[in-house]
Write a protein that holds these residues in place. Structure first.
Motif, PDB file in Angstrom:
ATOM      1  N   GLN A  71     -29.615   1.579  61.348  1.00 21.23           N
ATOM      2  CA  GLN A  71     -30.928   1.259  60.790  1.00 21.23           C
ATOM      3  C   GLN A  71     -31.395   2.356  59.847  1.00 21.23           C
ATOM      4  O   GLN A  71     -32.016   2.084  58.813  1.00 21.23           O
ATOM      5  CB  GLN A  71     -31.928   1.079  61.927  1.00 21.23           C
ATOM      6  N   LEU A  72     -31.075   3.610  60.203  1.00 18.58           N
ATOM      7  CA  LEU A  72     -31.460   4.729  59.349  1.00 18.58           C
ATOM      8  C   LEU A  72     -30.597   4.802  58.103  1.00 18.58           C
ATOM      9  O   LEU A  72     -31.066   5.201  57.029  1.00 18.58           O
ATOM     10  CB  LEU A  72     -31.351   6.050  60.121  1.00 18.58           C
ATOM     11  N   GLU A  77     -32.300  12.134  55.457  1.00 16.11           N
ATOM     12  CA  GLU A  77     -31.617  13.409  55.318  1.00 16.11           C
ATOM     13  C   GLU A  77     -32.636  14.494  54.995  1.00 16.11           C
ATOM     14  O   GLU A  77     -33.649  14.251  54.352  1.00 16.11           O
ATOM     15  CB  GLU A  77     -30.558  13.325  54.215  1.00 16.11           C
ATOM     16  N   ALA A  78     -32.348  15.688  55.443  1.00 18.25           N
ATOM     17  CA  ALA A  78     -33.321  16.777  55.340  1.00 18.25           C
ATOM     18  C   ALA A  78     -33.308  17.399  53.949  1.00 18.25           C
ATOM     19  O   ALA A  78     -32.898  18.529  53.746  1.00 18.25           O
ATOM     20  CB  ALA A  78     -33.022  17.831  56.405  1.00 18.25           C
ATOM     21  N   SER A 120     -32.762  15.787  60.237  1.00 19.60           N
ATOM     22  CA  SER A 120     -32.850  14.480  59.610  1.00 19.60           C
ATOM     23  C   SER A 120     -33.212  13.467  60.689  1.00 19.60           C
ATOM     24  O   SER A 120     -33.232  13.784  61.889  1.00 19.60           O
ATOM     25  CB  SER A 120     -31.511  14.101  58.971  1.00 19.60           C
ATOM     26  N   GLY A 121     -33.486  12.226  60.298  1.00 24.89           N
ATOM     27  CA  GLY A 121     -33.754  11.190  61.288  1.00 24.89           C
ATOM     28  C   GLY A 121     -32.572  10.977  62.208  1.00 24.89           C
ATOM     29  O   GLY A 121     -32.729  10.739  63.408  1.00 24.89           O
ATOM     30  N   ARG A 122     -31.373  11.080  61.672  1.00 26.45           N
ATOM     31  CA  ARG A 122     -30.163  10.914  62.484  1.00 26.45           C
ATOM     32  C   ARG A 122     -30.050  12.036  63.514  1.00 26.45           C
ATOM     33  O   ARG A 122     -29.658  11.810  64.664  1.00 26.45           O
ATOM     34  CB  ARG A 122     -28.932  10.878  61.580  1.00 26.45           C
ATOM     35  N   ASP A 123     -30.407  13.269  63.108  1.00 21.00           N
ATOM     36  CA  ASP A 123     -30.415  14.389  64.061  1.00 21.00           C
ATOM     37  C   ASP A 123     -31.389  14.109  65.198  1.00 21.00           C
ATOM     38  O   ASP A 123     -31.081  14.358  66.367  1.00 21.00           O
ATOM     39  CB  ASP A 123     -30.826  15.694  63.356  1.00 21.00           C
ATOM     40  N   TRP A 124     -32.571  13.588  64.849  1.00 25.97           N
ATOM     41  CA  TRP A 124     -33.585  13.317  65.870  1.00 25.97           C
ATOM     42  C   TRP A 124     -33.060  12.321  66.901  1.00 25.97           C
ATOM     43  O   TRP A 124     -33.265  12.491  68.105  1.00 25.97           O
ATOM     44  CB  TRP A 124     -34.852  12.787  65.204  1.00 25.97           C
ATOM     45  N   VAL A 125     -32.408  11.262  66.454  1.00 23.76           N
ATOM     46  CA  VAL A 125     -31.862  10.261  67.375  1.00 23.76           C
ATOM     47  C   VAL A 125     -30.865  10.916  68.327  1.00 23.76           C
ATOM     48  O   VAL A 125     -30.935  10.743  69.554  1.00 23.76           O
ATOM     49  CB  VAL A 125     -31.190   9.111  66.601  1.00 23.76           C
ATOM     50  N   GLU A 126     -29.933  11.676  67.790  1.00 26.30           N
ATOM     51  CA  GLU A 126     -28.871  12.257  68.613  1.00 26.30           C
ATOM     52  C   GLU A 126     -29.405  13.314  69.574  1.00 26.30           C
ATOM     53  O   GLU A 126     -28.964  13.397  70.720  1.00 26.30           O
ATOM     54  CB  GLU A 126     -27.794  12.853  67.706  1.00 26.30           C
ATOM     55  N   ALA A 186     -37.526   7.404  64.366  1.00 23.08           N
ATOM     56  CA  ALA A 186     -36.851   8.490  63.654  1.00 23.08           C
ATOM     57  C   ALA A 186     -37.260   8.540  62.185  1.00 23.08           C
ATOM     58  O   ALA A 186     -37.157   9.590  61.552  1.00 23.08           O
ATOM     59  CB  ALA A 186     -35.334   8.337  63.769  1.00 23.08           C
ATOM     60  N   SER A 187     -37.717   7.424  61.658  1.00 23.53           N
ATOM     61  CA  SER A 187     -38.164   7.403  60.263  1.00 23.53           C
ATOM     62  C   SER A 187     -39.639   7.758  60.129  1.00 23.53           C
ATOM     63  O   SER A 187     -40.149   7.863  59.016  1.00 23.53           O
ATOM     64  CB  SER A 187     -37.911   6.018  59.657  1.00 23.53           C
TER      65      SER A 187
END
Length: 447
Positions: A71-72, A77-78, A120-126, A186-187
């Motif tokens: 979805q992201l 990305e940061a 990044s949003g992906r980092d937050w999810v993980e 995350a977004s």
């Protein structure tokens, strides 16, 4: 309504017509088409189960993570323009360093973060998924277990392996919903502690620069000013979570306590079963999100929810007051930013509403303004030391009733009825005396 589970979607009518034997006429073509559809459905089911991982719990978190990251996409990305070089990591660390210096004068709690990072949003999810698993598992286990609990024993034995498959499908349905909510959160989130819970790794301050940049648009404030203000809030949260040993466990345990008391009206299962089409796996997810299995709130849960909302309000109120005192006149737009974030937390977003459905509660401090008023009054009247020493022990914390009458609480502090240090020392003395009474007399045992 949630999206269909991963791997499923409506058939493409154009592709079907290209190879549809029924175009030639005759019943054979129609029968072949039906068998082809059945084969495609079974193939998709196998593909979905294989792609979803090997999760065996009440929620398929492999699928949840997969959906959230998809979805992201490549967004989140940061990358950010807060520094001349566009180095978001450097900008975040510089903002955090400045915020920590200002906070030192506003609280007796020392810095809690040993690391400051740009996510990044992906980092937050993980990084936050393990904590979400702890929060969501109890609810999912209770709700999914209602299916089996409501079945007669004979039906359970007859169902056999089907129960396992239903459990797996239920785990995927929960995983799909949680993954969608995680992707949306995350977004949106600006820091790792924005929802009021310690979601990330210990002693780590994390800001999401891409989301902060979107948040800054339309505020008419410099991006650097917004970044420092949010870094101060994140750092203040980390000081609490690092130096108040009981706080992290108390917050998460209260959520788990709420979830453990969940009961489901099993009489709704019959109605729910009528909505499930065995040939359409997405109907399972749609039925589970329809509200028929919405947990029933018990008196014990209401008490746990009240404690959680009060504690969240006390955390957010303290952070609100301490950050306001720390930034002072240093940031011209601090008051406007403070009010913007108050309203943002009070209203919540679509993702928070999704978790309110899934977890059964809203992670919002409904009484943050009352808590902030109490902390402000205590600090102004009795000083920062006494205000912050109240975090020494959970029994010293203001209650829901105190939020209704902060003046009475402040007066009790002034009368010495709630001296944090004295209370802790008294409790320690009583414990030492009790141990001394129960200690055997070694001289009496000598022969």
């Amino acid at each position: 309504m949630s999206k269909p589970p991963f791997g499923f979607g409506p058939p493409d009518p154009e592709k079907r017509r290209e190879n549809d034997p029924s175009d030639q006429g005759g019943q054979f073509g129609q029968g072949a088409d039906a068998f082809n559809q059945l084969g495609q459905m079974l193939s998709q089911l196998g593909q979905m189960l294989s792609q979803a991982g090997n999760s065996t719990g009440p929620v398929n978190y492999d699928l949840a993570k997969q959906i959230a990251l998809q979805q992201l996409g490549s967004s989140g990305e940061a990358t950010i323009g807060f520094s001349a070089q566009g180095d978001s990591g450097t900008a975040v660390r510089d903002a955090a360093h400045l915020a920590e210096l200002w906070l030192d004068a506003a609280t007796i709690l020392p810095a809690g973060a040993t690391t400051t990072v740009a996510w990044s949003g992906r980092d937050w999810v993980e990084k936050t998924l393990p904590t979400w698993q702890r929060l969501c598992d109890p609810v999912a286990k209770r709700v999914s277990g209602a299916w089996v609990e409501a079945m007669p024993e004979e039906a359970k034995q007859a169902a056999g392996p089907l129960l396992s498959m239903m459990g797996q499908m239920g785990g995927m349905a929960f995983g799909s919903q949680i993954g969608s909510a995680l992707g949306q959160l995350a977004s949106e989130v600006l820091t790792s502690t924005e929802v009021g819970l310690p979601l990330g790794p210990d002693n780590t301050s994390a800001l999401l620069p891409a989301n902060i940049e979107k948040f800054t648009e339309g505020l008419e404030r410099p991006g650097s000013e917004v970044l420092v203000f949010l870094a101060a809030r994140e750092a203040a949260h980390q000081r609490l979570f690092a130096h108040v040993p009981w706080l992290r466990q108390r917050l998460l345990a209260t959520v788990e306590e709420f979830a453990s008391g969940i009961t489901v009206d099993t009489s709704a299962l019959e109605q729910l079963a009528g909505r499930i089409d065995p040939s359409n796996p997405s109907s399972i997810e749609e039925a589970m999100s329809s509200g028929l299995l919405e947990p029933q709130t018990t008196p014990e849960q209401k008490a746990a929810l009240n404690r959680l909302e009060t504690l969240l309000a006390l955390v957010e109120g303290w952070v609100d007051v301490v950050v306001a005192e720390a930034v002072g006149d240093r940031l011209p737009g601090a008051d406007a930013l403070r009010e913007t974030l108050r309203r943002r937390r009070a209203t919540g977003g679509p993702a928070e509403q999704t978790f309110a459905t899934l977890v059964g509660l809203e992670l919002r401090p409904r009484r943050m303004r009352a808590a902030a008023a109490l902390w402000k009054l205590v600090g102004d009247t009795h000083g920062v030391d006494q205000r912050d020493n109240l975090w020494t022990h959970p029994d010293l914390m203001p209650t829901t009733d105190d939020l209704d009458d902060p003046m009475a609480f402040s007066e009790r502090l002034g009368e010495g009825e709630t001296d944090p240090i004295a209370e802790v020392e008294r409790a320690q003395r009583e414990a030492d005396e009790e141990r001394g009474k129960n200690k055997p007399d070694a001289s009496g045992d000598e022969s």
